[in-house]
Design an enzyme around this catalytic site. Sequence first.
Site, PDB file in Angstrom:
ATOM      1  N   SER A 188       0.839  -1.218   0.065  1.00 57.16           N
ATOM      2  CA  SER A 188      -0.076   0.035  -0.021  1.00 57.16           C
ATOM      3  C   SER A 188       0.956   1.402   0.132  1.00 57.16           C
ATOM      4  O   SER A 188       0.537   2.395  -0.580  1.00 57.16           O
ATOM      5  CB  SER A 188      -0.934   0.009   1.275  1.00 57.16           C
ATOM      6  N   HIS A 216      -5.008  -4.450  -1.884  1.00 55.62           N
ATOM      7  CA  HIS A 216      -5.106  -3.461  -2.832  1.00 55.62           C
ATOM      8  C   HIS A 216      -4.969  -4.105  -4.587  1.00 55.62           C
ATOM      9  O   HIS A 216      -5.058  -3.109  -5.377  1.00 55.62           O
ATOM     10  CB  HIS A 216      -3.733  -2.449  -2.746  1.00 55.62           C
ATOM     11  N   LYS A 247     -12.071  -1.003  -0.910  1.00 59.02           N
ATOM     12  CA  LYS A 247     -11.082  -0.220  -1.992  1.00 59.02           C
ATOM     13  C   LYS A 247     -11.526  -0.331  -3.415  1.00 59.02           C
ATOM     14  O   LYS A 247     -12.435   0.371  -3.759  1.00 59.02           O
ATOM     15  CB  LYS A 247      -9.425  -0.768  -1.830  1.00 59.02           C
TER      16      LYS A 247
HETATM   17  C1  LIG Z   1      -2.826  -4.851   2.865  1.00 58.00           C
HETATM   18  C2  LIG Z   1      -4.066  -4.038   3.654  1.00 58.00           C
HETATM   19  N1  LIG Z   1      -4.672  -5.123   4.435  1.00 58.00           N
HETATM   20  C3  LIG Z   1      -5.740  -4.825   4.837  1.00 58.00           C
HETATM   21  C4  LIG Z   1      -6.259  -3.562   4.938  1.00 58.00           C
HETATM   22  C5  LIG Z   1      -7.390  -2.922   5.830  1.00 58.00           C
HETATM   23  O1  LIG Z   1      -8.481  -2.843   5.202  1.00 58.00           O
HETATM   24  P1  LIG Z   1      -9.641  -1.876   5.585  1.00 58.00           P
HETATM   25  O2  LIG Z   1      -9.362  -0.665   5.586  1.00 58.00           O
HETATM   26  O3  LIG Z   1     -10.857  -2.283   4.811  1.00 58.00           O
HETATM   27  O4  LIG Z   1     -10.018  -2.392   6.945  1.00 58.00           O
HETATM   28  C6  LIG Z   1      -5.539  -2.424   4.199  1.00 58.00           C
HETATM   29  C7  LIG Z   1      -5.853  -1.235   4.217  1.00 58.00           C
HETATM   30  O5  LIG Z   1      -6.259  -0.429   5.013  1.00 58.00           O
HETATM   31  C8  LIG Z   1      -4.334  -2.857   3.535  1.00 58.00           C
HETATM   32  O6  LIG Z   1      -3.472  -1.833   2.988  1.00 58.00           O
END
Ligand SMILES: Cc1ncc(COP(=O)(O)O)c(C=O)c1O
Lengths: 409, 87
Positions: A188, A216, A247
């Site tokens: 990310s 992502h 996302k």
């Molecule tokens: C690699 C990764 N896993 C999990 C998440 C968590 O997802 P969420 O924002 O839907 O809770 C994110 C982003 O926030 C992420 O970049």
Amino acid sequence: MLQKYAALRQAHAQLCEAAGDPFAVSFDRMLSPTEAMQGDRMVTLFGSNNYLGLTFDRDCVDAAAEAARAHGTGTTGSRIANGTYALHAALEAQVARFLGRRAAMVFTTGYQANLGALSALAGRDDDLLLDADGHASIYDGARLSAAQVTRFRHNDPDDLYRRLKLLAARPDRAAAGQQLIVVEGIYSMLGDLAPLREIAAVKRETGAWLLVDEAHSLGVLGERGRGLAELAGVEEDVDYVLGTFSKSLGSIGGFLAGNDPDFGLLRVTSRAYMFTASLPPSVVASVSRALDVLEARPGLRSALTRNAERLYGALSRLGFALGPMPSPIVSVRMPDPATASAFWNGLFGAGIYVNLALPPATPGSQSLLRTSVTAAHTASQVDRLVDAMAAIGQDLAVIPGGGIRQAAE
Amino acid sequence: MTSDDPIIERIASLARSMNGKQMNFEGDITADTDVVRDLKLDSLASMDFIMAVETEFDTLIPVDSMADIRTVGDLAALLRSQSAKAA
Ligand SMILES: Cc1ncc(COP(=O)(O)O)c(C=O)c1O
């Protein structure tokens, strides 16, 4: 209680002095996936994760509204109590089918999916092998598990292999323990992809298990949008697919999918699944519709790729130091936090929002301007970002050419 | 100044190679150097430092043993006990 954060408070105060607080931006009204109003000024958004631009998709919005009318605003309970509706089970079946997996379970956020998955999958005798640049939710999930945690160098399959061998050679090695490798499809912060084919080979050779967080990359990579595992042609080697609905699918929620015949056991072992309220019907309905759209309109993925390549190409020609490869996340490396926040303020002043990413939240303690594109951006919006970055980059001497500009003024 | 203890000297030279990038400290590194406070490591940087130590000594340092490590001397002692066990 908060005295321990004295150093953080000082750093944050310094950051806010320059202009507003970059971590407390608030928009008054969203106009579209790429534009928002702040007071009477319009801001173009280049710092979301709205990769397919589906947040305003008519069908998704209608599905959400209809579900709220039909089933109410919330479930008021956990999945293992009153919070499972037919909608939830149908979405799980849809996710599993889309990914070509036997089963899937849905969590209330992607963050909770990692907490729930890692803490339930890895027990006391097991090992978790985490990429050094892994998301906070992966590390928090690992901390909630009783497993031993080993970090390996970012995107380095040889280092992963070496560490697995060291684990296997431990004198006190628990005979029953297993190893679970956790990597991400697209990272990310820098937008780089995992070398998944090589990681899968290490997994096969060492007998470890593999979980890929496609947060992502779902809807972004692969012919059908299943993520990096599809693009790399190693879906067979991936034991567990994890992801988020927040996302590319434009809503909120997380999931875990797999082929294990006992997959259902995770529903009664995963605390982040059991001890929180389930997703509201409106969210479930819009996610389900967004998955349909993702499958029906592969053109969204090509538009996204076009924008990503346009932005990455233009910024790298200007001489910015970027992440290692083009992807919808294009991160620009800044020399230091002060320049990064000055740059961020310059862009925001020009009506462009990007993400400011500073240590300790960044790999290698770098200061980054994280930009991201969506399928909904127009070429001229991308060009406007490039022009603004060129001008500010020269003024701040991040890229060459500033002297000429200043002399002309 | 360098330490007489070869393990501490290897840890110190590793820290010096990361200085100015992930860490920011002045002065010598001795057995009494506090890993977090004196080397001025944030949470991620201290994990990076431990990973670099693991690579340098071709070993793994379990996270639960980190609770007992405050100084460079503690870290050296742990590495020494590990190589004794492996031998
Ligand atoms: C690699 C990764 N896993 C999990 C998440 C968590 O997802 P969420 O924002 O839907 O809770 C994110 C982003 O926030 C992420 O970049």
